[in-house]
Every structure is written in structure tokens, then in C-alpha cells.
Write an enzyme that holds these catalytic residues in place. Structure first.
Site, PDB file in Angstrom:
ATOM      1  CB  SER A 103     -12.277   4.882   3.472  1.00  0.00           C
ATOM      2  OG  SER A 103     -13.069   4.829   4.622  1.00  0.00           O
TER       3      SER A 103
ATOM      4  CE1 TYR B 201      -7.335   6.618   6.205  1.00  0.00           C
ATOM      5  CE2 TYR B 201      -9.657   6.712   6.823  1.00  0.00           C
ATOM      6  CZ  TYR B 201      -8.613   6.067   6.196  1.00  0.00           C
ATOM      7  OH  TYR B 201      -8.836   4.870   5.542  1.00  0.00           O
TER       8      TYR B 201
ATOM      9  CE  LYS C 209      -7.510   6.047   2.559  1.00  0.00           C
ATOM     10  NZ  LYS C 209      -6.470   5.342   1.843  1.00  0.00           N
TER      11      LYS C 209
HETATM   12  P1  NAD Z   1      -2.303  -1.134   7.450  1.00  0.00           P
HETATM   13  O1  NAD Z   1      -1.725  -0.019   8.250  1.00  0.00           O
HETATM   14  O2  NAD Z   1      -2.364  -2.471   8.054  1.00  0.00           O
HETATM   15  O3  NAD Z   1      -1.507  -1.248   6.058  1.00  0.00           O
HETATM   16  C1  NAD Z   1      -0.942  -0.145   5.406  1.00  0.00           C
HETATM   17  C2  NAD Z   1       0.467  -0.529   5.029  1.00  0.00           C
HETATM   18  O4  NAD Z   1       1.069   0.568   4.337  1.00  0.00           O
HETATM   19  C3  NAD Z   1       1.365  -0.846   6.229  1.00  0.00           C
HETATM   20  O5  NAD Z   1       2.016  -2.084   6.000  1.00  0.00           O
HETATM   21  C4  NAD Z   1       2.362   0.317   6.266  1.00  0.00           C
HETATM   22  O6  NAD Z   1       3.625  -0.115   6.744  1.00  0.00           O
HETATM   23  C5  NAD Z   1       2.397   0.743   4.810  1.00  0.00           C
HETATM   24  N1  NAD Z   1       2.740   2.139   4.562  1.00  0.00           N
HETATM   25  C6  NAD Z   1       2.170   3.271   5.058  1.00  0.00           C
HETATM   26  N2  NAD Z   1       2.745   4.367   4.539  1.00  0.00           N
HETATM   27  C7  NAD Z   1       3.690   3.932   3.663  1.00  0.00           C
HETATM   28  C8  NAD Z   1       4.599   4.577   2.806  1.00  0.00           C
HETATM   29  N3  NAD Z   1       4.673   5.919   2.728  1.00  0.00           N
HETATM   30  N4  NAD Z   1       5.429   3.820   2.038  1.00  0.00           N
HETATM   31  C9  NAD Z   1       5.370   2.469   2.100  1.00  0.00           C
HETATM   32  N5  NAD Z   1       4.523   1.802   2.893  1.00  0.00           N
HETATM   33  C10 NAD Z   1       3.691   2.521   3.672  1.00  0.00           C
HETATM   34  O7  NAD Z   1      -3.735  -0.652   6.959  1.00  0.00           O
HETATM   35  P2  NAD Z   1      -4.903  -1.480   6.246  1.00  0.00           P
HETATM   36  O8  NAD Z   1      -6.023  -1.627   7.217  1.00  0.00           O
HETATM   37  O9  NAD Z   1      -4.362  -2.684   5.590  1.00  0.00           O
HETATM   38  O10 NAD Z   1      -5.372  -0.415   5.164  1.00  0.00           O
HETATM   39  C11 NAD Z   1      -4.889  -0.432   3.831  1.00  0.00           C
HETATM   40  C12 NAD Z   1      -5.506   0.713   3.056  1.00  0.00           C
HETATM   41  O11 NAD Z   1      -6.925   0.604   3.097  1.00  0.00           O
HETATM   42  C13 NAD Z   1      -5.167   2.094   3.651  1.00  0.00           C
HETATM   43  O12 NAD Z   1      -4.980   2.993   2.583  1.00  0.00           O
HETATM   44  C14 NAD Z   1      -6.409   2.440   4.435  1.00  0.00           C
HETATM   45  O13 NAD Z   1      -6.590   3.826   4.551  1.00  0.00           O
HETATM   46  C15 NAD Z   1      -7.501   1.803   3.568  1.00  0.00           C
HETATM   47  N6  NAD Z   1      -8.719   1.490   4.319  1.00  0.00           N
HETATM   48  C16 NAD Z   1      -8.649   0.710   5.444  1.00  0.00           C
HETATM   49  C17 NAD Z   1      -9.808   0.445   6.170  1.00  0.00           C
HETATM   50  C18 NAD Z   1      -9.746  -0.389   7.427  1.00  0.00           C
HETATM   51  O14 NAD Z   1     -10.715  -0.387   8.181  1.00  0.00           O
HETATM   52  N7  NAD Z   1      -8.690  -1.145   7.704  1.00  0.00           N
HETATM   53  C19 NAD Z   1     -11.046   0.959   5.749  1.00  0.00           C
HETATM   54  C20 NAD Z   1     -11.078   1.741   4.588  1.00  0.00           C
HETATM   55  C21 NAD Z   1      -9.908   2.000   3.880  1.00  0.00           C
END
Ligand code: NAD
Ligand code: UDP
Length: 336
Positions: free
Chosen positions: A124, A148, A152
Site C-alpha cells: 500500500s 495496518y 504492510k
Molecule cells: P477486502 O477485505 O475486500 O479483501 C481481502 C480478502 O481477504 C477478503 O475477501 C477476506 O475475506 C480475505 N481474508 C482476510 N484475511 C484472511 C485470511 N487470514 N485467510 C483467508 N482470507 C482472508 O480488501 P481489498 O480492498 O480487496 O484489499 C486486498 C489487499 O490489498 C489487502 O491486503 C489490502 O491491505 C491491500 N490494499 C487495499 C487497498 C484498498 O484501498 N482497498 C489499498 C492498498 C492495499
């Protein structure tokens, strides 16, 4: 390639599954559905007309991963699974450190055990902290102010050290800026539980009349109009960035920003949303949100040169697609 997508039922993961399947890859999803729904897997199949193997497992569970890695010949992994709410991470640091770090380590162990050497990680822009914009991959990371963000930065560090010790691994750290919007068909998108924390899902709820007005957190930042500036990227452009990363795997650690390079203020986004969808978004300006920075946008040169990866969809498309998904999601169970 056969790609294991952890967190593939989530917001970014589901869109990436679509992009991977459309690019001809085979997809195996591992998700415990703690922040997503199994129906999303069916929707991905519906959009692409392709099959997906789905395991409802926790990716911190070594035994469950053993099953996946022995049942499937995996060529590479994209690790999205994680907890992602900044505010919640301050209240539940242990859950965040455990889930986000243990998942990265247990997955790395499974990769080593089964000879999988291609590892793409969801990082991120938060790792840059309050740096000078635009953020280029080589700048010194600033200490983050919440668990958080720490997870990362630490996961990046863990994977970098593993790659150093295993020079035949290809590790790609993708630093996302602000993903918004939804797949153009309106079937999948961002569906946060409860009241959204992020700007775009909040705007769509206000537009729908479910929330009264948007609260703009501060208009006294040193930005174009005083409101916070971010680099919003269409989630399908972000998804396609992962396909580009897989097309360019080389040994070592490679870090890429995935953004558009364009900064947009809160007021500019509100205006773009109103224009794209011919709908009004009432707002009021309130105090700054603690921990927010004035501006965050990417230097995208590296991804564009090395991955030939350039965001194609503009702000109007992001606003239009976010709104289409919100309108078409009537009756979704998680709505309040
Ligand atoms: P999201 O919560 O929609 O998706 C994450 C998925 O991981 C969910 O489906 C959840 O059920 C699953 N999950 C969490 N812990 C788990 C575990 N221990 N075992 C199995 N499944 C698990 O989030 P997103 O927005 O799709 O983000 C995806 C990744 O991108 C994350 O790592 C997040 O930190 C990173 N990210 C997101 C953003 C954003 O703005 N959305 C920005 C930067 C980085
Ligand atoms: N923001 C806002 N009202 C909201 C949510 C967010 O004014 O209800 C602002 C926030 O202060 C920031 C920008 O919108 O300047 C993007 O916030 P978001 O939480 O979506 O992303 P992040 O802060 O993680 O980049």
C-alpha cells in the site's frame, strides 16, 4: 499460469480474478470470507464464463495450505488476503499483526515447500507515510502511524529478505494507491460492511440517500482547494496491473506503484461524481481526520516503463462504475 489468489473473494482480489481469467490464467482462490461472500466467486465465473477452484480456508492455516498446494500445481501466488481497516487496526493490533504477518510467512513457507517461486504481494502507498509527492518507489519509507501500515511495511521486509536468501524467487511488491470503482458490468464491486470509511463508497451511499451527507475531513490542507488529495485508480486498472506483473516476472525483488499519477482532491472527486452521474452529493466540511496526510499520489514511471502498465480509465469512469455497482446492489444482504 496456475495462480493461487489469496483473498480472491474480496474487492481487489475478485476484480483481479476476472483480469487473470480473461488473460488466460487458471485461478485458485483461497479466502476465509471474513470480509467477503461466496457469491462473489459465482459472479466472477458469470462475468468470465470460466471455472475457478475455491477453497474457503484461512491462509494462516498451514495444514489447509498443504491441501491446496498438493491438490494443485501452482506457478505463482498473489497474496491479497488481509485485514485492511486503518482505524480498526489501532483498536485490534494483535489481530492485524497476526493475520497480516502470519499469512505472509505461512504462505512463504508453503511456497518454499512446494517449489513455488513467484510471489506477488498487495502492499500500500501507506508505507510512504507523509513524504513529498509524487511518491517514487526509491524514497525512504516513513514510519507509519498505525498497525495496518506497519504490517504492510513488515511484510515487504519479510518478503525482501526471503528473496535475498532465495535468489531464484521473483517477488513483486505492488504498492496500491486508492482503488475505486467496480467492474463495468456492475456485478462485482466494493461492498464494505456497515458505514464506509473510505471516500468513494461513502459518496455512493450519500448519493443513494442511505447516508445524509458526506463529511469532508478538513479544507485547510496546503492543496489545490484545501481538501485532501489522493491518487484514485480504477479497480480494473489495478487488477490489470497484476496481470502485467505476472507477464514480467524476473528473479529478485521488484517494487511498483500502482496509481494513475494524478492527484484529485475530495471536492474534485465529489464534483466528478456529480457530473458523471447527474446526481447531487450533499456535503459539509468538518474537522481533519486524525492521521490523514494532505496529499498522496504516485510516480508511475517505473510500472509504465518496466511493466508497460498504464491506467486507462479516467475519473468519470471510476465514478460511473462505482455508482452503477451501488445502484445494482439493491437487496444485498450487507446493506444497512
Ligand atoms: P477486502 O477485505 O475486500 O479483501 C481481502 C480478502 O481477504 C477478503 O475477501 C477476506 O475475506 C480475505 N481474508 C482476510 N484475511 C484472511 C485470511 N487470514 N485467510 C483467508 N482470507 C482472508 O480488501 P481489498 O480492498 O480487496 O484489499 C486486498 C489487499 O490489498 C489487502 O491486503 C489490502 O491491505 C491491500 N490494499 C487495499 C487497498 C484498498 O484501498 N482497498 C489499498 C492498498 C492495499
Ligand atoms: N475523506 C473524507 N470524508 C470521508 C472519507 C474520506 O473527506 O468520509 C477524505 C480523507 O480525509 C482523504 C480522502 O477522502 O483526504 C481519501 O480518504 P480514504 O479513506 O478513502 O483513503 P485514504 O485516506 O486511505 O487515502
Amino acid at each position: 499460469m496456475n495462480i493461487l489468489v489469496t483473498g480472491g473473494a474480496g474487492y481487489i482480489g475478485s476484480h483481479t480474478c476476472v483480469a487473470l481469467l480473461e488473460a488466460g490464467h487458471t485461478v485458485i482462490v483461497a479466502d476465509n470470507l471474513c470480509n467477503s461472500k461466496a457469491e462473489t466467486i459465482d459472479k466472477i465465473k458469470q462475468i468470465t464464463n470460466k471455472e475457478i477452484t475455491f477453497y474457503q480456508i484461512d491462509v494462516t492455516n498451514e495444514k489447509a495450505l498443504d491441501t491446496i498446494f498438493s491438490d494443485n500445481l501452482i506457478d505463482g501466488i498473489i497474496h491479497f488476503a488481509g485485514l485492511k481497516a486503518v482505524g480498526e487496526s489501532v483498536e485490534k493490533p494483535l489481530e492485524y499483526y497476526y493475520n497480516n504477518l502470519v499469512s505472509t510467512m505461512v504462505l512463504s513457507k508453503a511456497c518454499r515447500k512446494y517449489g513455488v517461486k513467484n510471489f506477488v504481494f498487495s502492499s500500500s502507498a501507506t508505507v510512504y507515510g507523509d513524504n513529498t509527492v509524487p511518491f517514487v518507489e526509491t524514497i525512504k519509507l516513513m514510519p507509519t502511524t498505525n498497525p495496518y501500515g506497519e504490517t504492510k511495511a513488515m511484510s515487504e521486509r519479510i518478503l525482501t529478505d526471503i528473496a535475498k536468501a532465495n535468489p531464484d524467487w521473483a517477488v513483486v511488491l505492488l504498492r496500491y494507491f486508492n482503488p475505486v470503482g467496480a467492474h463495468e458490468c456492475g456485478l462485482i464491486g466494493e461492498a464494505p460492511n456497515g458505514t464506509p470509511n473510505n471516500l468513494m463508497p461513502y459518496i455512493t451511499k450519500v448519493a443513494k440517500g442511505e447516508l445524509k451527507k458526506l463529511r469532508i475531513f478538513g479544507n485547510d490542507y496546503p492543496t489545490v482547494d484545501g481538501t485532501g488529495v489522493r491518487d484514485y485508480i480504477h479497480v480494473m486498472d489495478l487488477a490489470e496491473g497484476h496481470v502485467a506483473a505476472l507477464n514480467n516476472l524476473t528473479e529478485g525483488v521488484h517494487i511498483y506503484n500502482l496509481g494513475t499519477g494524478q492527484g484529485t482532491s475530495v471536492l474534485q472527486l465529489v464534483k466528478a461524481f456529480e457530473e458523471a452521474n447527474a446526481i447531487e452529493v450533499p456535503y459539509e466540511v468538518v474537522e481533519r481526520r486524525p492521521g490523514d496526510i494532505a496529499a498522496c499520489y504516485a510516480d508511475t514511471s517505473k510500472a509504465s516503463i518496466e511493466l508497460q502498465c498504464v491506467a486507462k480509465r479516467d475519473l468519470l469512469a471510476m465514478c460511473r462504475d462505482a455508482w452503477r455497482f451501488e445502484k445494482e446492489s439493491l437487496g444485498r444482504k450487507d446493506e444497512n
